[in-house]
Design an enzyme around this catalytic site. Structure first.
Site, mmCIF file in Angstrom:
data_model
loop_
_atom_site.group_PDB
_atom_site.id
_atom_site.type_symbol
_atom_site.label_atom_id
_atom_site.label_comp_id
_atom_site.label_asym_id
_atom_site.label_seq_id
_atom_site.Cartn_x
_atom_site.Cartn_y
_atom_site.Cartn_z
ATOM 1 N N GLU A 1 0.829 -1.217 0.000
ATOM 2 C CA GLU A 1 0.000 0.000 0.000
ATOM 3 C C GLU A 1 0.859 1.260 0.000
ATOM 4 O O GLU A 1 1.810 1.364 0.783
ATOM 5 C CB GLU A 1 -0.893 -0.004 1.242
ATOM 6 C CG GLU A 1 -2.355 -0.222 0.888
ATOM 7 C CD GLU A 1 -3.251 0.234 2.012
ATOM 8 O OE1 GLU A 1 -3.876 1.303 1.857
ATOM 9 O OE2 GLU A 1 -3.299 -0.471 3.032
ATOM 10 N N ASP B 1 8.465 5.438 -7.258
ATOM 11 C CA ASP B 1 7.137 6.031 -7.216
ATOM 12 C C ASP B 1 7.223 7.337 -7.979
ATOM 13 O O ASP B 1 8.243 8.037 -7.918
ATOM 14 C CB ASP B 1 6.672 6.275 -5.781
ATOM 15 C CG ASP B 1 5.177 6.592 -5.749
ATOM 16 O OD1 ASP B 1 4.415 5.922 -6.475
ATOM 17 O OD2 ASP B 1 4.760 7.505 -5.014
ATOM 18 N N HIS C 1 11.687 11.463 -16.176
ATOM 19 C CA HIS C 1 11.938 11.546 -14.740
ATOM 20 C C HIS C 1 12.505 10.233 -14.211
ATOM 21 O O HIS C 1 13.420 10.212 -13.416
ATOM 22 C CB HIS C 1 10.637 11.922 -14.018
ATOM 23 C CG HIS C 1 9.422 11.148 -14.474
ATOM 24 N ND1 HIS C 1 9.126 10.965 -15.799
ATOM 25 C CD2 HIS C 1 8.458 10.473 -13.785
ATOM 26 C CE1 HIS C 1 8.020 10.229 -15.905
ATOM 27 N NE2 HIS C 1 7.592 9.923 -14.701
HETATM 28 P P1 IMP Z 1 3.560 4.884 -10.546
HETATM 29 O O1 IMP Z 1 4.856 5.442 -10.127
HETATM 30 O O2 IMP Z 1 3.694 3.854 -11.627
HETATM 31 O O3 IMP Z 1 2.723 4.420 -9.380
HETATM 32 O O4 IMP Z 1 2.772 6.075 -11.269
HETATM 33 C C1 IMP Z 1 1.816 6.859 -10.620
HETATM 34 C C2 IMP Z 1 0.952 7.600 -11.604
HETATM 35 O O5 IMP Z 1 1.631 8.789 -12.025
HETATM 36 C C3 IMP Z 1 0.623 6.854 -12.877
HETATM 37 O O6 IMP Z 1 -0.540 6.075 -12.735
HETATM 38 C C4 IMP Z 1 0.393 7.990 -13.854
HETATM 39 O O7 IMP Z 1 -0.900 8.495 -13.693
HETATM 40 C C5 IMP Z 1 1.397 9.043 -13.372
HETATM 41 N N1 IMP Z 1 2.670 8.919 -14.087
HETATM 42 C C6 IMP Z 1 3.875 8.558 -13.576
HETATM 43 N N2 IMP Z 1 4.823 8.548 -14.524
HETATM 44 C C7 IMP Z 1 4.197 8.899 -15.673
HETATM 45 C C8 IMP Z 1 4.661 9.039 -17.022
HETATM 46 O O8 IMP Z 1 5.822 8.833 -17.379
HETATM 47 N N3 IMP Z 1 3.718 9.407 -17.913
HETATM 48 C C9 IMP Z 1 2.420 9.636 -17.596
HETATM 49 N N4 IMP Z 1 1.940 9.498 -16.373
HETATM 50 C C10 IMP Z 1 2.826 9.129 -15.399
#
Ligand code: IMP
Length: 191
Positions: free
Chosen positions: A38, A67, A179
């Protein structure tokens, strides 16, 4: 070094393998870790740390987790750590659109549309040590989606570096400025 990546996302796994090419990267599922950790942290770094330490402790191997999310300056950094759950958590009642539609609605009439994607990466060792790194990529939020590649907010993010939306870019182009790539490169420096 053999590292477990706390992700089942094939794009992320590929990117981690490409950048940390000196390491052998296995997925959490490969070593029998299938739990969903979580994301209860208030920052990207806290969430990445929660995931990496949970996996490292469970499997007894160094684990890497990330993250990330989109931060919009005019919205005080939102959706930020809530990027994936933005419309679920913050949409008005009876909202039927998704995250991107809510972002556009919240930016209606807003001139300053500067934003950045941020990524935190944590490498956790089973003995409790951690290495952390972060990366950002800057751009602006478009008035309407452009392009069909990528995922999440990519069609709305006009990259300063690429001068096109992340959804108009090829995977290689996006990975050259993303990023996540920048955070991974910073982590590589620490290894
Ligand atoms: P996580 O790090 O995979 O949990 O990403 C969290 C959320 O941030 C994703 O579901 C997207 O909505 C957004 N996000 C993170 N990185 C990207 C990216 O490179 N492109 C577009 N959305 C992103």
């Amino acid at each position: 070094m053999r590292l477990v990546a706390a992700t089942g996302n094939v794009h992320k796994l590929r990117e981690i393998r490409e950048i940390l090419s000196d390491c052998e990267i296995v997925s959490a599922a490969d070593v029998g870790f299938t739990e969903e950790v979580e994301e209860t942290g208030k920052t990207f770094l806290e969430n990445a740390c929660l995931k990496a330490t949970a996996v490292a402790n469970a499997v007894g191997m160094p684990a890497i987790a990330d993250d990330s999310g989109l931060c919009v300056e005019a919205l005080g950094g939102a959706p930020g750590v809530y990027s994936a759950r933005y419309s679920k958590l913050f949409a008005p009642r009876d909202w039927t659109g998704g995250n991107k539609a809510l972002l556009l609605k919240n930016l209606e009439g807003v001139k300053d549309r500067r934003a950045y994607f941020q990524c935190a990466i944590v490498l956790a060792y089973p003995d409790g040590r951690t290495l952390t790194a972060e990366g950002r990529t800057y751009g602006t939020i478009l008035e309407a989606p452009r392009g069909t590649s990528g995922f999440g907010y990519d069609p709305l993010f006009l990259s300063d570096d690429l001068r096109k939306s992340f959804a108009e870019a090829t995977e290689e182009e996006k990975n050259s400025v993303s990023h996540r790539a920048r955070a991974l490169a910073a982590l590589k420096e620490l290894l």
